[in-house]
Design an enzyme around this catalytic site. Structure first.
Site, short mmCIF file in Angstrom:
data_model
loop_
_atom_site.label_atom_id
_atom_site.label_comp_id
_atom_site.label_asym_id
_atom_site.label_seq_id
_atom_site.Cartn_x
_atom_site.Cartn_y
_atom_site.Cartn_z
N LEU A 31 0.76 -1.16 0.02
CA LEU A 31 0.11 -0.15 0.07
C LEU A 31 0.76 1.12 -0.12
O LEU A 31 1.88 1.58 0.99
CB LEU A 31 -0.77 0.18 1.31
CG LEU A 31 -2.14 -0.99 1.35
CD1 LEU A 31 -2.89 -0.99 2.69
CD2 LEU A 31 -3.22 -0.79 0.35
N SER A 32 0.85 2.05 -1.02
CA SER A 32 1.66 3.30 -0.97
C SER A 32 1.08 4.10 0.09
O SER A 32 0.05 4.17 0.53
CB SER A 32 1.46 3.89 -2.36
OG SER A 32 1.93 3.09 -3.49
N CYS A 33 2.10 5.15 0.51
CA CYS A 33 1.72 6.19 1.39
C CYS A 33 0.58 6.99 1.02
O CYS A 33 0.48 7.13 -0.17
CB CYS A 33 2.80 6.62 2.00
SG CYS A 33 3.57 8.11 0.88
N GLU A 34 -0.28 7.27 2.06
CA GLU A 34 -1.15 8.19 1.80
C GLU A 34 -1.16 9.32 0.91
O GLU A 34 -1.66 9.87 0.03
CB GLU A 34 -2.10 8.55 3.11
CG GLU A 34 -2.92 7.22 3.71
CD GLU A 34 -3.93 6.65 3.01
OE1 GLU A 34 -4.77 7.16 2.79
OE2 GLU A 34 -3.47 5.60 2.29
#
Length: 320
Positions: A31-34
């Site tokens: 999951l890429s950072c927000e």
């Protein structure tokens, strides 16, 4: 663990990524950072009604966010692994998002749903697959992580024969499974060759740790990995080419930095050459870099393509 506890683990902070799949000890999905998710979706310029192709479904969250903006039935997401795709379908369904998840090679896009208004990749590629350009309508937009350091936004020309755009930001992304990363890490390369050259390095390493010079090095020396680390003596840098050459820039704690290098290439010499070119060009920022993708050729250039003093072209045989 409570739902809040799980959320704290999976989404620790706006600038933190979370690995979601590991195979053979190697991270394969995340999951890429927000902050990066928001930046890339902003770069995509999504509007309701847009038909979107996503490459790299992963956990399915990014596809669900895209569908929330475009509307139901307009998003197709491609995942290379059946197991990961099935899990993503379950999560997307639970989120009540309407996304078609298909299993295929992302480099080939998904021609059955073309043309698309927008194409977005959630993994990094070295070369933009021409299939992505072919499957995007003229005037459409492609957003993808490029290389190891940033993401680009490209607009397809009206004749459909090229796509041009600019660097949007600096971040590291999971590479495509086809390209991966260097086969050997710094320690492996360093262990096989002793230092053959040593000299004082009279440059400000803080610039090397910053994004702008680092991106210029990425363009000019695409196979050279640069890692900066800080210890009690100050800032240091490790360099290697994933093959047989390495270098270190070591702070001595007294204001001096010593360069060591070994292997068939002189990586410090190469870095210094590019560093000088970067300074001579006015120390351009990463946002000054542009990319043009054409059939069989990808060119990265700075400010003015016709008058560029240095740039990198990839004709399929590698960067020059």
């Amino acid at each position: 663990m409570s739902p809040d506890g799980w959320a704290a683990v999976v989404y620790p902070g706006p600038y933190d990524a979370t690995v979601t799949q590991v195979e053979g000890g190697v991270p394969m999905s995340s999951l890429s950072c927000e902050a990066i998710v928001a930046d890339m979706l902003d770069s995509l310029l999504l509007d309701p009604g847009h038909r979107v192709l996503e490459l790299g479904t992963g956990a399915g969250r990014n596809a669900a966010l895209v569908a929330a903006r475009t509307g139901p039935g307009l998003v197709t997401s491609v995942e290379v692994g059946e197991g990961l795709a099935e899990l993503a379908r379950e999560r997307i369904k639970a989120a009540r998002a309407d996304v078609a998840v298909v299993v295929a090679d992302g480099a080939k896009g998904w021609p059955a749903g073309a043309p698309y208004d927008r194409v977005i990749s959630t993994y990094a590629v070295e070369r933009i697959p021409w299939a992505w350009v072919e499957q995007t309508r003229p005037g459409g937009r492609i957003v993808t992580p490029w290389g190891r350091l940033g993401h680009v936004a490209l607009t397809v020309a009206e004749d459909g024969r090229s796509a041009t755009g600019w660097v949007q930001g600096l971040a590291q992304f999971m590479p495509s499974r086809e390209t991966g990363g260097p086969v050997r890490d710094f320690q492996e390369v360093r262990s096989e060759t002793s230092a053959a050259h040593e000299h004082l390095f009279d440059r400000d390493l803080a610039l090397l740790a910053g994004g702008h010079l680092l991106f210029a090095l990425r363009v000019a020396l695409p196979d050279v990995m640069v890692t900066t680390v800080r210890d009690a003596d100050g800032l240091n840098a490790w360099l290697h080419d994933g093959d047989a050459s390495w270098a270190t820039l070591c702070s001595q704690g007294d204001g001096r930095t010593v360069a060591f290098q070994g292997g068939s290439r002189r990586l410090v010499d190469e870095v210094e050459r590019v560093w000088d070119l970067w300074v001579a060009a006015g120390s351009p920022s990463l946002y000054d870099f542009r990319m043009t993708v054409e059939p069989g050729c990808q060119t990265v250039w700075c400010r003015d393509r016709s008058a560029a003093s240095w740039w990198a072209a990839d004709d399929g045989a590698g960067a020059h």
